[in-house]
Design a protein around this motif. Structure first.
Motif, mmCIF file in Angstrom:
data_model
loop_
_atom_site.group_PDB
_atom_site.id
_atom_site.type_symbol
_atom_site.label_atom_id
_atom_site.label_comp_id
_atom_site.label_asym_id
_atom_site.label_seq_id
_atom_site.Cartn_x
_atom_site.Cartn_y
_atom_site.Cartn_z
ATOM 1 N N LEU A 196 -5.792 14.349 -8.234
ATOM 2 C CA LEU A 196 -6.424 13.490 -9.237
ATOM 3 C C LEU A 196 -5.642 12.186 -9.405
ATOM 4 C CD1 LEU A 196 -7.476 16.013 -12.028
ATOM 5 C CD2 LEU A 196 -8.992 14.630 -10.612
ATOM 6 N N ALA A 197 -4.324 12.291 -9.405
ATOM 7 C CA ALA A 197 -3.504 11.088 -9.528
ATOM 8 C C ALA A 197 -3.718 10.155 -8.340
ATOM 9 C CB ALA A 197 -2.033 11.472 -9.645
ATOM 10 N N GLU A 198 -3.813 10.734 -7.156
ATOM 11 C CA GLU A 198 -4.024 9.921 -5.954
ATOM 12 C C GLU A 198 -5.387 9.240 -5.961
ATOM 13 O OE1 GLU A 198 -3.364 12.789 -2.929
ATOM 14 O OE2 GLU A 198 -1.169 12.595 -2.967
ATOM 15 N N SER A 199 -6.365 9.863 -6.616
ATOM 16 C CA SER A 199 -7.696 9.249 -6.702
ATOM 17 C C SER A 199 -7.804 8.288 -7.884
ATOM 18 C CB SER A 199 -8.776 10.331 -6.806
ATOM 19 O OG SER A 199 -8.652 11.048 -8.020
ATOM 20 N N ARG A 200 -6.677 8.111 -8.613
ATOM 21 C CA ARG A 200 -6.551 7.143 -9.701
ATOM 22 C C ARG A 200 -7.317 7.546 -10.967
ATOM 23 N NH1 ARG A 200 -7.926 1.448 -7.286
ATOM 24 N NH2 ARG A 200 -7.293 0.813 -9.396
ATOM 25 N N VAL A 201 -7.479 8.853 -11.153
ATOM 26 C CA VAL A 201 -8.000 9.348 -12.432
ATOM 27 C C VAL A 201 -6.867 9.296 -13.452
ATOM 28 C CG1 VAL A 201 -8.880 11.375 -13.659
ATOM 29 C CG2 VAL A 201 -9.709 10.864 -11.359
ATOM 30 N N ARG A 202 -7.134 8.729 -14.630
ATOM 31 C CA ARG A 202 -6.145 8.760 -15.698
ATOM 32 C C ARG A 202 -6.108 10.158 -16.292
ATOM 33 N NH1 ARG A 202 -7.888 3.762 -13.719
ATOM 34 N NH2 ARG A 202 -6.841 2.040 -14.827
ATOM 35 N N MET A 203 -4.912 10.648 -16.593
ATOM 36 C CA MET A 203 -4.782 12.019 -17.084
ATOM 37 C C MET A 203 -3.822 12.072 -18.262
ATOM 38 S SD MET A 203 -4.338 14.107 -13.498
ATOM 39 C CE MET A 203 -3.068 12.973 -12.928
ATOM 40 N N ILE A 204 -4.173 12.890 -19.235
ATOM 41 C CA ILE A 204 -3.240 13.206 -20.307
ATOM 42 C C ILE A 204 -3.305 14.698 -20.581
ATOM 43 C CG2 ILE A 204 -4.909 12.693 -22.149
ATOM 44 C CD1 ILE A 204 -2.482 11.742 -23.848
ATOM 45 N N GLY A 205 -2.144 15.323 -20.705
ATOM 46 C CA GLY A 205 -2.056 16.738 -21.051
ATOM 47 C C GLY A 205 -1.563 16.873 -22.471
ATOM 48 N N LEU A 206 -2.320 17.571 -23.305
ATOM 49 C CA LEU A 206 -1.986 17.697 -24.717
ATOM 50 C C LEU A 206 -1.564 19.129 -25.036
ATOM 51 C CD1 LEU A 206 -4.865 15.635 -26.350
ATOM 52 C CD2 LEU A 206 -2.561 14.877 -25.751
ATOM 53 N N ALA A 207 -0.323 19.287 -25.452
ATOM 54 C CA ALA A 207 0.141 20.602 -25.879
ATOM 55 C C ALA A 207 -0.469 20.976 -27.224
ATOM 56 C CB ALA A 207 1.665 20.610 -25.978
ATOM 57 N N SER A 208 -0.964 19.991 -27.935
ATOM 58 C CA SER A 208 -1.623 20.227 -29.222
ATOM 59 C C SER A 208 -2.554 19.061 -29.521
ATOM 60 C CB SER A 208 -0.580 20.356 -30.340
ATOM 61 O OG SER A 208 -1.205 20.361 -31.612
ATOM 62 N N LEU A 209 -3.719 19.370 -30.095
ATOM 63 C CA LEU A 209 -4.657 18.330 -30.536
ATOM 64 C C LEU A 209 -5.011 18.555 -32.000
ATOM 65 C CD1 LEU A 209 -6.236 15.811 -29.698
ATOM 66 C CD2 LEU A 209 -8.140 17.303 -29.066
ATOM 67 N N ASP A 210 -4.056 19.093 -32.773
ATOM 68 C CA ASP A 210 -4.344 19.317 -34.190
ATOM 69 C C ASP A 210 -3.211 18.858 -35.083
ATOM 70 O OD1 ASP A 210 -2.478 21.199 -33.553
ATOM 71 O OD2 ASP A 210 -3.584 22.920 -34.333
#
Length: 380
Positions: free
Chosen positions: A326-340
């Motif tokens: 995904l990074a190589e295809s230039r998709v922006r990514m964010i991983g959230l350990a919490s969304l609250d």
């Protein structure tokens, strides 16, 4: 936790003389939570009234299930906070099947008396597979009440992130206090300076114009529905409902455990989303990320938001390969350990760091802060 403390939890507080507690306040909380349920064994084995740990405060004799509903909710919340997910599943199953603590999942009259809250909703989602058909109407009412309360608190904040920032170069005829331009107003009205009264007479206040931003980006919200993520699942559902209503914005909502479920069709309705999730089970993050990659149509105009505790049930190498692609295809990514808004979420930091090295931003955010991040990334 040392071996002595483990045995103390097994034997309970009546082992105090031989096995004094050494683990501090958290161990005491764990013992109390276990007492609430397993103390009922004293009554089941003919113990005298009040003898067992579970008798204290029961209000209905040994082994009574008379504690008020808020106490049951609080107890379930305490169990989820103190014990690992595998233990929580066992304890909850024992509560339902072995000790008859079934009020939450079988009695609509009791549910109707409970005050809706995020904590109660977490409990109901955790017990989703156990719910009796008779209580589904009350459960849906509780879900809707909690969702509407969260939406009211979050919607204006989230929408503001995507409706544009103030333009410092153009003014607007609309008088909006938040957009007031004090310096421009002073300059435009200097000719009205009243020297005698030492004051500026403002005939024409100026207000900044806001840039209307349309974001032709794909947002793929990928949400871990394992038991430890209950709060984030709730906030993700509300966030998805808000984002799905934004113009020129394509949202895809995906939830996963060891399988992947695409909930895009109901993403605009957080109630239906939450009635569709099933908390618990294993975790296959790699499979979910691979699915997200497969539905993205324009990688350079796509953002994947992964909400998870990063505890991967499958081979970490597979997950890392998927993120690298995904990074190589230039998709922006964010991983959230919490969304609250959890201050210190529990997550696999080593795995999160490896994904960060591959190009994924890692954070724990409130929905409003996530909206700010999305607005920033998609404006570049």
């Amino acid at each position: 936790m040392n071996q002595t403390d483990r045995w103390r939890l097994v034997l309970g507080r009546y082992a105090e003389q031989r096995l004094p507690m050494s683990g501090g306040g958290q161990l005491a909380r764990m013992e109390s939570a276990l007492d609430y349920l397993y103390g009922r064994e004293y009554a089941g084995r003919g113990g005298r009234e009040g003898a067992g740990p579970g008798a204290a405060g029961s209000g209905g004799g040994p082994g009574s299930l008379d504690p008020s509903m808020p106490s049951i909710v609080d107890w379930l919340g305490e169990v989820r906070e103190l014990f690992p997910s595998e233990s929580v599943e066992v304890i909850e199953q024992h509560a339902l099947d072995r000790y008859g603590l079934t009020e939450l999942v079988t009695d609509p009259e009791i549910l109707a008396k409970v005050e809706p809250s995020v904590d109660l909703l977490k409990t109901l989602l955790a017990l989703r597979g156990q719910l009796d058909q008779r209580v589904l109407g009350e459960v849906r009412w509780i879900v809707r009440a909690v969702v509407e309360d969260l939406r009211r608190k979050l919607e204006s904040e989230v929408r503001a992130s995507f409706t544009g920032r103030r333009s410092l170069h153009r003014h607007s005829p609309l008088a909006v206090n938040a957009n007031f331009d004090p310096r421009g107003t002073i300059r435009a009205n200097l000719r009205n300076w009243d020297a005698d009264g030492s004051r500026l007479v403002v005939e024409k206040p100026l207000f900044f114009e806001r840039n209307a931003r349309r974001i032709p980006w794909e947002i793929v919200l990928v949400v871990d529905q394992s038991g430890s993520m209950a709060g984030s699942v709730i906030h993700s559902a509300v966030m998805a409902g808000i984002l799905a209503g934004l113009p020129a914005f394509r949202l895809r909502l995906v939830v996963f455990d060891t399988s992947v479920v695409d909930l895009t069709d109901v993403a605009g309705d957080p109630v239906e989303t939450l009635m569709s999730v099933q908390l618990g089970g294993g975790t296959d993050i790699a499979q979910a990320v691979e699915y997200a990659a497969g539905v993205i149509e324009q990688p350079t105009r796509a953002v994947m938001v992964l909400v998870t505790d990063f505890f991967e049930g499958g081979p970490p190498s597979r997950l890392e390969r998927a993120v690298r692609r995904l990074a190589e295809s230039r998709v922006r990514m964010i991983g959230l350990a919490s969304l609250d808004g959890t201050d210190q979420p529990t997550f696999d930091r080593a795995q999160a760091e490896r994904l960060a090295d591959l190009g994924m931003s890692i954070a724990a955010l409130t929905p409003g802060k996530l909206a700010d991040w999305l607005a920033e990334v998609t404006s570049r």
